[in-house]
Structures are given as C-alpha cells and as structure tokens.
Enzyme design. Structure first.
Site, PDB file in Angstrom:
ATOM      1  N   ASP A   1       0.880  -1.162   0.000  1.00 22.99           N
ATOM      2  CA  ASP A   1       0.000   0.000   0.000  1.00 22.99           C
ATOM      3  C   ASP A   1       0.922   1.217   0.000  1.00 22.99           C
ATOM      4  OD1 ASP A   1      -1.583   2.160   0.549  1.00 22.99           O
ATOM      5  OD2 ASP A   1      -2.573   1.277   2.304  1.00 22.99           O
TER       6      ASP A   1
ATOM      7  N   SER B   1      -1.164  13.101 -16.559  1.00 21.69           N
ATOM      8  CA  SER B   1      -2.485  12.968 -17.177  1.00 21.69           C
ATOM      9  C   SER B   1      -2.727  14.144 -18.113  1.00 21.69           C
ATOM     10  CB  SER B   1      -3.565  12.969 -16.092  1.00 21.69           C
ATOM     11  OG  SER B   1      -4.841  13.161 -16.676  1.00 21.69           O
TER      12      SER B   1
ATOM     13  N   TYR C   1      -8.617  14.818  -8.800  1.00 23.56           N
ATOM     14  CA  TYR C   1      -7.703  14.105  -9.686  1.00 23.56           C
ATOM     15  C   TYR C   1      -6.782  15.075 -10.414  1.00 23.56           C
ATOM     16  CZ  TYR C   1      -6.037  11.030 -13.412  1.00 23.56           C
ATOM     17  OH  TYR C   1      -5.247  10.324 -14.270  1.00 23.56           O
TER      18      TYR C   1
ATOM     19  N   LYS D   1      -2.654  15.431  -9.952  1.00 23.77           N
ATOM     20  CA  LYS D   1      -1.699  15.166 -11.038  1.00 23.77           C
ATOM     21  C   LYS D   1      -0.898  16.429 -11.388  1.00 23.77           C
ATOM     22  CE  LYS D   1      -2.370  10.745 -12.123  1.00 23.77           C
ATOM     23  NZ  LYS D   1      -1.280   9.743 -12.089  1.00 23.77           N
TER      24      LYS D   1
END
Ligand code: ZN
Length: 657
Positions: free
Chosen positions: A460, A541, A554, A558
C-alpha cells in the site's frame, strides 16, 4: 543419494537415445550432482547413414543444454571412428578440436558437442555419465584426497590426476584407462574435477553413478564431515539499503557496466561469512573447473572493491601468458562477496546470472566446510584455476552473446504494477533487460511474472513503512533502484467541487500525490547511486494541461505531482538524476474501463465505442503499451539529456496542442 529411476516414467522414452534423455534428466534433477549446464552424458549407437553404410555414432550432450531439460536434439551426433583417431594425436589445440568435433557431426544444425566428447568416445561402454558430484569433489579437494578416493572405491574406479578439461585430459584418460581398468570397474574419478560412471544400459550407467556418489557421501558421514555444525550468528539489524546500493555501485564501476547484486542473508550464508577462518578457507579457489568458469577464483571478503580489483589485477598479470586486456567482468569485479552483515552477495550481468552464481556458491560453501571437517580444504593451485577461468573456449562463449539489451544490469521499480499502464511498464522494462520490482496493493502482483528478474511486492504505497520495506526488499534482491515509474493512482468518480468532501479530497491526494513524495524522498539515496544515473518517470495525465469538470481532486493531484517532478528535476540534476512526465489520455485497456462504462461514455457523446476510443487529432487508439514504451524510452539514451519535460501521449488533443 537415491536412484530416481521409475519404470513407468522410463517407458515414456523410446529407444537408446530416448533413455539417454531420461537418465540425463534424472542426473539434472539432483543438484548435488550437476548445476547449471554442468555435467555431460553420451550414448554410442550403431546406425546406417544415408549411403546405407553402418557406423557408430557418439550422441554426446551439446553445449548450451542443461541436463535437467535436455531433449534428443540436445545431443550432438559425432562419428566415433573420427573421435577415436583424434584421441591418438599427440596434441590438438582447443580451436582445432572444436572444429573437428563440429565437422564430423551427422547433423549440420546440431549444437557444438561437449569439450569432453573425445573422453566419452574412448571409454568402452555404451552409456557414459559424467557429473561434478559435490561429495566426490569435497573428498578430492583435501590433503591426501587421491588416497581417500582409492580407500573408498578400491578397484571399482580408475583415478586420473587433475588435468584441465579438453584434449589433454582425454588423451591422458585414453592412456591411463586401459592400464587401470579391470572387471570391477564401474567408474572413473577425475581429481579436483568430478566423476564418470558407465554401463551397457542407460539405467546401469545412471545407477552406478548414484551408487558411486553414495559411497562418497557415506564416507563423509562416517568421518563426521557431513553435517555442518550450526554456529550462532551475531545478531545484527542488517545493513541499510543504501549500503547495499553503495556496494553495487562499487562493483559496477570495477566491472565497467551496471551489475545486479543479490543479497543472501539466510542463516547458512551468514554463518559462513562469519566463520573466524573465512579469510583462509574462502580464498583458495572453487571445487571444480566447472564452477571456476562462473564464480571466479575467490570471493571478495568485506566491501573494499578497489582493493579486490587491484589484487585481482595482480593475479591476472602474474598468470596471464601474455599481455591481455580484460574483456569481461570476470576480470576486475567480484562475483561473490562475503560480508559479516550481508552474508553471501552475488553479482551478475543479469538477475538470472546473479542467481546462478549464488546456486553454485551455495554448493561451494558446503563443500568447503565439509572438506574442512574431513581434514582441510585444499583446492587446485591458482595457476590451474587461471587456465580454466581464461580458457579460450569459455571466453569465446562469454563474448558471443552480442549486444545486450539497453537496461541490462539495471533495476526499475514500478508502482501500481498489477494491471494497465503499470503492468505494461513492467513488461517494457523487462524486455529491455532491466530487473523490475512491481508494487501493487493487489496481492496478484506477487505472482504476475515468474522469472528471476521480477520481484512482485504487495504494497500500500500510502503506508510509509510498507514503502520503506518494499525499497529494502528491492535493494536486497537486485542491489538498488535506478529507475522509478510513478504510476499508482486513483481516478475517482466525477464530482463537482460544491459536493467534494474533505475525506474524498484527502484520499485522492494521499495516493496520487503524497505517496509519490514519500517514495521519491526514500528512493533518492538509491537513485543517486545508480551506476548509469537515476531516472524517474511520472505518469501524469492530460488533465494537467487540459483539466475537465468534475475531476477537481484528480486534476489537482496530477498537476501537483507534475510540479513536484519539476522541482525535483532542479534539485536532483546535480545528483545525475533526471525526471520527466508523460501525460496520457483515453487509455481504455485498463481495469477501470469495463465494456459497460465504455459504452455509456460513448453514448454520452453520441459516438460508437470505436469512434470514442479514437476521439483525438490523429484518430488513433492509445494503449497501455504505448504509454509504457514511452516511459521506458524516457529512461533510456534517447532522453539522456532531457529532464523536467512533459510529453503528451494522447493521439493529439486540441486543448493540449
Ligand atoms: Zn567435467
């Protein structure tokens, strides 16, 4: 040692050559007999050639084949008549011998026959089996070893003093064998080398080998030289991953290229490395010429690579017949390292290579300790070992491999590696010769690939302790981390800012951003020690240059990760570490994109699935593999002079362009 012969298994093999395959595989299964391509076997078969003439053919193990996995085509068919004539010659150089062997084969595409082919030919038995059995070489490598061998075997074996493998050995055996052999002869011991057994059937020859080796094992047991007493190993927390990486860096510099370093700190390895007499017993040389070729004459004790390289250079200059330049890592860098805290470390051009060296050395350290219990370990003189180490035939083999893949000897770590882009990155890096550690929270990561150069670690990445442990295990398996692919991340369901909860925001940033900061920080010392310079690739991304509504957490994560990469590029450039990011878009062959989700999204835009997948300027589909190949290239020479860059891999996006 037990015979593994099994009638029902044997019945699946047809004919004399078939049974030769079967019992060769049985020998190969027993690691105390043969290791990694060691040992060789043969059978003599009368057959009609294409002209209808009858001739006897020696089917002898071809080079490049392991007994354990050998097939009929792994045996080279050589004409006996020619081999017997060659055995009469006074001298024959290695290249001449190899030429003769190859030129007198029945099949033009057969592998090169074993260098011990002539020796197999002169033994007057249909089946001949040869191994470097641990128990036999243990006894042979002691003071008075030849007397012990005679005491054990009486007139059942012929004893041949040590001569380097090749034509001279075959010729000596051709002379000595008829003098010593009698009606009780079932085998032949080559001092400091190994043992032969022979018989009229495959089973007889194989079972004689087992019986002869068992007698040597029994002898060791009777003399209390079989079980190595367990010794207490000083408690140590073990050296840090940084120390391991420093050692690997030193070895790589001595070798002239990156090497994989594998740490073995099991109880047996640690006990051996901590023996008070380690300096004396480990510095004599290997147990058989077969091991000398792959492990080097002596291991390095401790971590002073410079001193070792100098000592080795002296040994080389002393024994080399004429001035020769070292051409391979066999020359300057250690392959086995004995260290009181690290245990037994092995170095190799690849993870497979390092593993092979360990397999051999694990046997060597048992052999050495048993010989010590028996009366003292005494290996061949350095001069004889040198001749084998720098044997033209073996050197040629080492050089014949061609240009190795670009990341040979290097280590990469990929996060989020169980599927999608991460898994594709593992594949692209393995294909370029790197050893790869794949991290993922999905336990399937551990068995994703079954090969020596892959280490799957369930981890993890948001847990600092787990990340530290993963780095530690990677460093112990391969010697460091040279390339880092920061891929693990989450793409949460769409959510507008007014509904975005703090826990959800935190969850996304912890995984997509914070975990990467931790990993970069913890891996920095290793990246700095990378023999070819450290490299980091951030999987960003399209949302960084062209964010979309509903993806606040998100896109922000990024973008922040990209900014982190840019700052690191500034800070770490002086350490030889370069960082770059790539921004993929619309990669649909990943876990999150099920057929249903794809259909729904396509319908949302009034497109077919096919149109939706290619909704970009170039009208191409972008796959995980496309992204992975670019990530791997960013670690390679094409991007050697680029850091802090961002490259889209999206088929062209109007908002990005
Ligand atoms: Zn041999």
């Amino acid at each position: 040692m037990k015979s593994l012969w099994n009638d029902s298994e044997a019945s699946r093999y047809r004919g004399d050559l078939g049974l030769r395959v079967y019992t060769s595989r049985l020998l190969g299964r027993e690691k105390a007999l043969v290791l990694h391509g060691g040992g060789n076997t043969s059978v003599k078969i009368k057959e009609k050639n294409i002209l209808g003439e009858e001739e006897t053919i020696l089917y002898v193990k071809g080079s490049g084949w392991d007994l354990e996995a050998i097939e009929e085509k792994g045996f080279s068919p050589v004409r006996m008549a020619r081999l017997l004539k060659l055995a009469q010659l006074k001298t024959l150089s290695d290249p001449q011998m190899v030429n003769e062997l190859r030129a007198h084969m029945l099949r033009a595409d057969a592998p090169t026959p074993s260098v011990e082919a002539i020796l197999h030919a002169i033994l007057p038995y249909r089946y001949v089996d040869h191994t470097h059995a641990d128990a036999v070489v243990t006894i042979a490598n002691t003071p008075g070893g030849a007397d012990r061998i005679r005491e054990i075997y009486g007139d059942s074996v012929v004893v041949i003093p040590y001569v380097m493998p090749g034509f001279d050995l075959a010729r000596l055996c051709a002379e000595e064998f008829p003098k010593q052999a009698g009606k009780n002869t079932t085998g032949m011991v080559l001092m400091n080398h190994g043992i032969f057994a022979f018989g009229e059937t495959a089973r007889e020859s194989y079972e004689r080998m087992i019986a002869l080796v068992t007698r040597a094992e029994e002898y060791l047991k009777q003399r209390k030289a079989w079980d190595i007493p367990a010794s207490a190993v000083p408690a140590t927390t073990g050296p840090s991953r940084r120390e391991v990486a420093e050692l690997r860096r030193g070895i790589s510099e001595a070798a002239g290229f990156p090497v994989i370093l594998a740490v073995h700190d099991d109880a047996q390895s640690l006990a051996f490395a901590n023996r008070p007499d380690i300096g004396a017993i480990s510095q004599q040389g290997p147990a058989t010429p077969d091991h000398a070729i792959r492990t080097k004459r002596v291991p390095m004790i401790g971590r002073d690579v410079t001193a070792y390289a100098e000592a080795y250079r002296q040994y080389f200059d002393e024994h080399a017949p004429k001035a020769r330049e070292p051409k391979t890592m066999l020359d300057n860098a250690p392959r086995v390292i004995l260290d009181s805290a690290l245990g037994v470390c092995t170095a190799g051009r690849s993870a497979q290579d390092a593993a092979m060296v360990f397999d051999i050395y694990a046997h060597t350290l048992e052999i050495v300790q048993q010989a010590e219990l028996l009366g003292g370990w005494r290996a061949l003189p350095a001069r004889d070992i040198f001749d084998v180490e720098y044997w033209d035939l073996e050197q040629a083999k080492l050089r014949s491999g061609g240009r190795p893949p670009v990341f040979t000897g290097e280590v990469a770590l990929v996060t989020g590696a169980a599927s999608g882009i991460g898994k594709a990155c593992v594949e692209s890096l393995l294909a370029r010769g790197a050893a790869v550690a794949g991290l993922d929270i999905n336990p399937a990561i551990e068995t994703l690939f079954k090969r020596a150069d892959y280490l799957g670690l369930k981890c993890d990445v948001t847990d600092e302790a787990q990340l530290g442990d993963a780095l530690e295990r990677t460093a112990r398996a391969f010697g460091g981390v040279d390339m880092l692919i920061l891929n693990a991340g989450v793409f949460p369901p769409g959510c507008r800012i007014e509904s975005l909860t703090t826990p959800e925001w935190d969850r996304v940033l912890r995984l997509n951003l914070d975990a990467n900061l931790t990993l970069m920080r913890e891996a920095h010392a290793l990246l700095k020690l990378a023999p070819n310079g450290g490299r980091v690739v951030v999987i960003g991304s399209k949302n960084v240059p062209a964010p979309g509504p509903g993806a606040a957490a998100y896109s922000a994560s990024k973008a922040a990760l990209t900014q982190l990469m840019r700052v690191a590029a500034l800070e770490w450039g002086a350490d030889g570490i370069r960082l770059n990011a790539l921004h993929p878009d619309a990669v649909f062959d990943t876990g999150i994109w099920t057929d249903e989700v794809l259909k729904a999204r396509a319908a949302h835009y009034g497109l077919t699935v096919e149109q939706y997948k290619k909704k970009n300027v170039l009208k191409v589909e972008v796959t995980s593999r496309d992204v992975a190949e670019l990530a791997a290239e960013m670690c390679g020479p094409l991007f050697a002079k680029t850091t802090g860059a961002q490259v889209p891999v999206d088929g062209g996006n109007e908002r990005v362009i």
